[in-house]
Design a protein around this motif. Sequence first.
Motif, PDB file in Angstrom:
ATOM      1  N   LEU A 156     -25.281 -27.413 -36.939  1.00 22.99           N
ATOM      2  CA  LEU A 156     -24.240 -26.393 -37.083  1.00 22.99           C
ATOM      3  C   LEU A 156     -24.832 -25.047 -37.463  1.00 22.99           C
ATOM      4  O   LEU A 156     -24.348 -24.003 -37.062  1.00 22.99           O
ATOM      5  CB  LEU A 156     -23.245 -26.809 -38.172  1.00 22.99           C
ATOM      6  N   SER A 211     -16.211 -16.963 -28.056  1.00 25.59           N
ATOM      7  CA  SER A 211     -15.471 -18.113 -28.580  1.00 25.59           C
ATOM      8  C   SER A 211     -14.709 -17.722 -29.851  1.00 25.59           C
ATOM      9  O   SER A 211     -13.591 -18.185 -30.077  1.00 25.59           O
ATOM     10  CB  SER A 211     -16.399 -19.302 -28.822  1.00 25.59           C
ATOM     11  N   LEU A 212     -15.300 -16.837 -30.678  1.00 27.29           N
ATOM     12  CA  LEU A 212     -14.574 -16.392 -31.868  1.00 27.29           C
ATOM     13  C   LEU A 212     -13.359 -15.539 -31.485  1.00 27.29           C
ATOM     14  O   LEU A 212     -12.309 -15.623 -32.115  1.00 27.29           O
ATOM     15  CB  LEU A 212     -15.496 -15.621 -32.801  1.00 27.29           C
ATOM     16  N   THR A 263     -21.078 -26.517 -44.545  1.00 29.63           N
ATOM     17  CA  THR A 263     -20.660 -27.380 -43.442  1.00 29.63           C
ATOM     18  C   THR A 263     -19.231 -27.054 -43.019  1.00 29.63           C
ATOM     19  O   THR A 263     -18.949 -26.884 -41.832  1.00 29.63           O
ATOM     20  CB  THR A 263     -20.751 -28.870 -43.843  1.00 29.63           C
ATOM     21  N   THR A 314     -20.807 -15.940 -39.882  1.00 28.93           N
ATOM     22  CA  THR A 314     -21.127 -17.119 -39.079  1.00 28.93           C
ATOM     23  C   THR A 314     -22.530 -17.044 -38.483  1.00 28.93           C
ATOM     24  O   THR A 314     -23.264 -18.032 -38.499  1.00 28.93           O
ATOM     25  CB  THR A 314     -20.093 -17.283 -37.943  1.00 28.93           C
ATOM     26  N   LEU A 320     -25.258 -30.742 -40.486  1.00 32.92           N
ATOM     27  CA  LEU A 320     -25.441 -29.377 -40.968  1.00 32.92           C
ATOM     28  C   LEU A 320     -26.559 -28.599 -40.249  1.00 32.92           C
ATOM     29  O   LEU A 320     -26.336 -27.464 -39.839  1.00 32.92           O
ATOM     30  CB  LEU A 320     -25.667 -29.392 -42.488  1.00 32.92           C
ATOM     31  N   PHE A 325     -17.520 -24.280 -43.484  1.00 31.58           N
ATOM     32  CA  PHE A 325     -17.443 -22.955 -42.882  1.00 31.58           C
ATOM     33  C   PHE A 325     -17.890 -23.000 -41.426  1.00 31.58           C
ATOM     34  O   PHE A 325     -17.220 -22.456 -40.539  1.00 31.58           O
ATOM     35  CB  PHE A 325     -18.310 -21.959 -43.668  1.00 31.58           C
ATOM     36  N   MET A 326     -19.017 -23.660 -41.171  1.00 30.71           N
ATOM     37  CA  MET A 326     -19.543 -23.682 -39.809  1.00 30.71           C
ATOM     38  C   MET A 326     -18.698 -24.567 -38.889  1.00 30.71           C
ATOM     39  O   MET A 326     -18.596 -24.296 -37.698  1.00 30.71           O
ATOM     40  CB  MET A 326     -21.005 -24.149 -39.795  1.00 30.71           C
ATOM     41  N   LEU A 327     -18.091 -25.625 -39.437  1.00 34.42           N
ATOM     42  CA  LEU A 327     -17.188 -26.444 -38.623  1.00 34.42           C
ATOM     43  C   LEU A 327     -16.002 -25.599 -38.172  1.00 34.42           C
ATOM     44  O   LEU A 327     -15.606 -25.629 -37.011  1.00 34.42           O
ATOM     45  CB  LEU A 327     -16.671 -27.646 -39.430  1.00 34.42           C
ATOM     46  N   LEU A 328     -15.483 -24.814 -39.116  1.00 31.84           N
ATOM     47  CA  LEU A 328     -14.286 -24.020 -38.822  1.00 31.84           C
ATOM     48  C   LEU A 328     -14.590 -22.845 -37.901  1.00 31.84           C
ATOM     49  O   LEU A 328     -13.855 -22.569 -36.961  1.00 31.84           O
ATOM     50  CB  LEU A 328     -13.674 -23.528 -40.135  1.00 31.84           C
ATOM     51  N   PHE A 329     -15.697 -22.135 -38.159  1.00 34.65           N
ATOM     52  CA  PHE A 329     -15.920 -20.878 -37.427  1.00 34.65           C
ATOM     53  C   PHE A 329     -17.015 -20.952 -36.368  1.00 34.65           C
ATOM     54  O   PHE A 329     -17.286 -19.979 -35.688  1.00 34.65           O
ATOM     55  CB  PHE A 329     -16.212 -19.740 -38.398  1.00 34.65           C
ATOM     56  N   PHE A 330     -17.664 -22.097 -36.246  1.00 33.65           N
ATOM     57  CA  PHE A 330     -18.593 -22.224 -35.117  1.00 33.65           C
ATOM     58  C   PHE A 330     -18.183 -23.375 -34.193  1.00 33.65           C
ATOM     59  O   PHE A 330     -17.977 -23.172 -33.005  1.00 33.65           O
ATOM     60  CB  PHE A 330     -20.033 -22.410 -35.594  1.00 33.65           C
ATOM     61  N   LEU A 331     -18.037 -24.586 -34.764  1.00 35.41           N
ATOM     62  CA  LEU A 331     -17.737 -25.725 -33.904  1.00 35.41           C
ATOM     63  C   LEU A 331     -16.333 -25.640 -33.305  1.00 35.41           C
ATOM     64  O   LEU A 331     -16.154 -25.798 -32.097  1.00 35.41           O
ATOM     65  CB  LEU A 331     -17.922 -27.044 -34.667  1.00 35.41           C
ATOM     66  N   ALA A 332     -15.336 -25.374 -34.170  1.00 38.48           N
ATOM     67  CA  ALA A 332     -13.952 -25.319 -33.664  1.00 38.48           C
ATOM     68  C   ALA A 332     -13.806 -24.272 -32.552  1.00 38.48           C
ATOM     69  O   ALA A 332     -13.283 -24.588 -31.485  1.00 38.48           O
ATOM     70  CB  ALA A 332     -12.977 -25.062 -34.807  1.00 38.48           C
ATOM     71  N   PRO A 333     -14.276 -23.018 -32.763  1.00 36.04           N
ATOM     72  CA  PRO A 333     -14.151 -22.042 -31.667  1.00 36.04           C
ATOM     73  C   PRO A 333     -14.856 -22.492 -30.386  1.00 36.04           C
ATOM     74  O   PRO A 333     -14.358 -22.264 -29.283  1.00 36.04           O
ATOM     75  CB  PRO A 333     -14.816 -20.786 -32.232  1.00 36.04           C
ATOM     76  N   SER A 334     -16.029 -23.164 -30.529  1.00 39.29           N
ATOM     77  CA  SER A 334     -16.743 -23.611 -29.336  1.00 39.29           C
ATOM     78  C   SER A 334     -15.911 -24.637 -28.578  1.00 39.29           C
ATOM     79  O   SER A 334     -15.826 -24.591 -27.344  1.00 39.29           O
ATOM     80  CB  SER A 334     -18.098 -24.228 -29.706  1.00 39.29           C
ATOM     81  N   PHE A 353     -10.652 -17.879 -30.559  1.00 40.98           N
ATOM     82  CA  PHE A 353     -10.217 -18.589 -31.760  1.00 40.98           C
ATOM     83  C   PHE A 353      -9.331 -17.702 -32.641  1.00 40.98           C
ATOM     84  O   PHE A 353      -8.253 -18.107 -33.056  1.00 40.98           O
ATOM     85  CB  PHE A 353     -11.459 -19.050 -32.520  1.00 40.98           C
TER      86      PHE A 353
END
Lengths: 260, 301
Positions: A98, A113-114, B19, A137, A95, B21-30, A117
């Motif tokens: 992130l 990146s968004l 966690t 975000t 966490l 939210f950030m996995l979906l909208f930060f990590l996944a897009p990266s 996506f």
Amino acid sequence: MSTRRSALLWATSIAVYAFLYIPLAVVVLYSFNDSRLNAEWVGFTLDWYRTLFHDEEMLQAGANSLMIAFVASAVSTLLGTMAGIAMHRFKLRVLPVLVVTPVAMPEILLGVSLLIFFVQVLNLTLGLFSVLIAHITFCVGFVAIVVRARLAGMDESIFEAARDLGATPWQTFRLVTFPLILPGVIAGALMAFTLSIDDFVITFFTAGVGVHTLPLQIYSMIKIAVTPEVNAVSTLLMTLTLGLIILASRLAPDALRSES
Amino acid sequence: MPKRSAERTTRWLVSGPPTLFMLLFFLAPSLIMVLASFRYPGTFGGLAPMFGAGRPGEDTGLTLENYRFFLSDFIYVEIFIKSFAVALLSTLICLLMAYPLALLIARSPKGRRDLMVLLVILPFASNFLIRVYALMILLGPQQALATSLNGALALFGLGRVNLLFSSFAVVVGMVYVHLPFMVLPLYTNLEKHDPALLDAAQDLGANGWQRFWRVTFPLSLPGIFSGSALVFIPVLGMFAIPDLLGGTRDILIGNLIKDQFLGTRDWPFGSMLSIMLTVVVLGFAAIAARLSRRDGAREEA
């Protein structure tokens, strides 16, 4: 410190302050100037503010910005507060990374990146919703940092005392933790609101063609030509953010300081 | 053990939503961006379809073409080098302007410090575009600054210069927008210095200059490193300042990336450029963190 050296320090410092303030002062001054050109002072007028309040596109952009800022700051305050508490209470590995990384990266990277996506994976039409998600975000991290800083400065024994007196975890949170972190939460919310309403780069990539926010509108105006209407909207925006900052520093002076 | 499981439930309830939210909208897009950098561009811009078959004649699958193309044409490497030069110069100028100010604030009476710091942060209250716009006005051809400079140049028989829409304006803009990021960490560092150290140095016969270079400056290195990272990294990715203040040739990494996504619409190439920028940024952040930690440790020792 010798007087000569201290005079030198003062002289350079005053020059730096002047460098910071003169350009902004010029913007404010020319917003009251009775001339199309931002070149010399002609006379006092409120015409540019009048033009501004009749500019439909600008008003729509302002309404969009406010709506996005309200929703984005509400959601990111909720998520950010949870993240801040979780990062303080539990030893978490994933966490913190992130949440804090988007704060430290150049904004363009998150924006791009968004964009990929949303368009390529989610098949989403870009617009208010995509901008909203993007703003949440990048705001979550700022709220989380402020809330965690607030918690870090607190005496752990208060929570132990609550537990010893028989409070359930929920009661401890509602009656002890939450009132204590509230100033941090409010400061975080105001910060998220300011960041959202001010954001240009991430909005630029995630807004698509249909939606305009205030910064996007300002950008497209100053890209074409310099007009005193921009001075007027700038002056109003400065006043608004200034008010929010003063409010935040009144409500939670410590939370803001530990953030910087 | 009910207590233990209650603790675990709380943990999931509190850390779960952020966690996810950030996995979906930060990590996944990266991660998608990393993938995209190995893809072909689609016929109508964007990417060739990620899943399933593409249009007839369209290249799908993975490729190193984007990376090869980047290295094959010197113009791209040149833009990266130019961006570094601009970032380095802006960081240096910020440092030179911020250091005296931070030092003055740190050595001012306690009651005055908060106000002086507030005066540094306050310009932040205005939108970043407004600050850039302010410079556009000030550096404009009809303003006192440009007319008096060109007047002086004319006296020496030299031609007119444009302040706005030049590399000069880009660097001024970068410095103007990022200056507070340098002042704050420097001040936070300088404020912690023990004045007794300077007194001791003076007793041992060090003059003012020596006291600065031998005592204050080495101790302030962690502040210099973190301030430099806070200026250098955002400057590297900036596209709006070159866009608004620079001339047609003032293209930096940020502009190059922006054009791939909103101009020529070659998303895979843009993704590749973004990955390169990320790698560079992470490298610099790691170096800055390392340097400031090492010097911080020395300071405590």
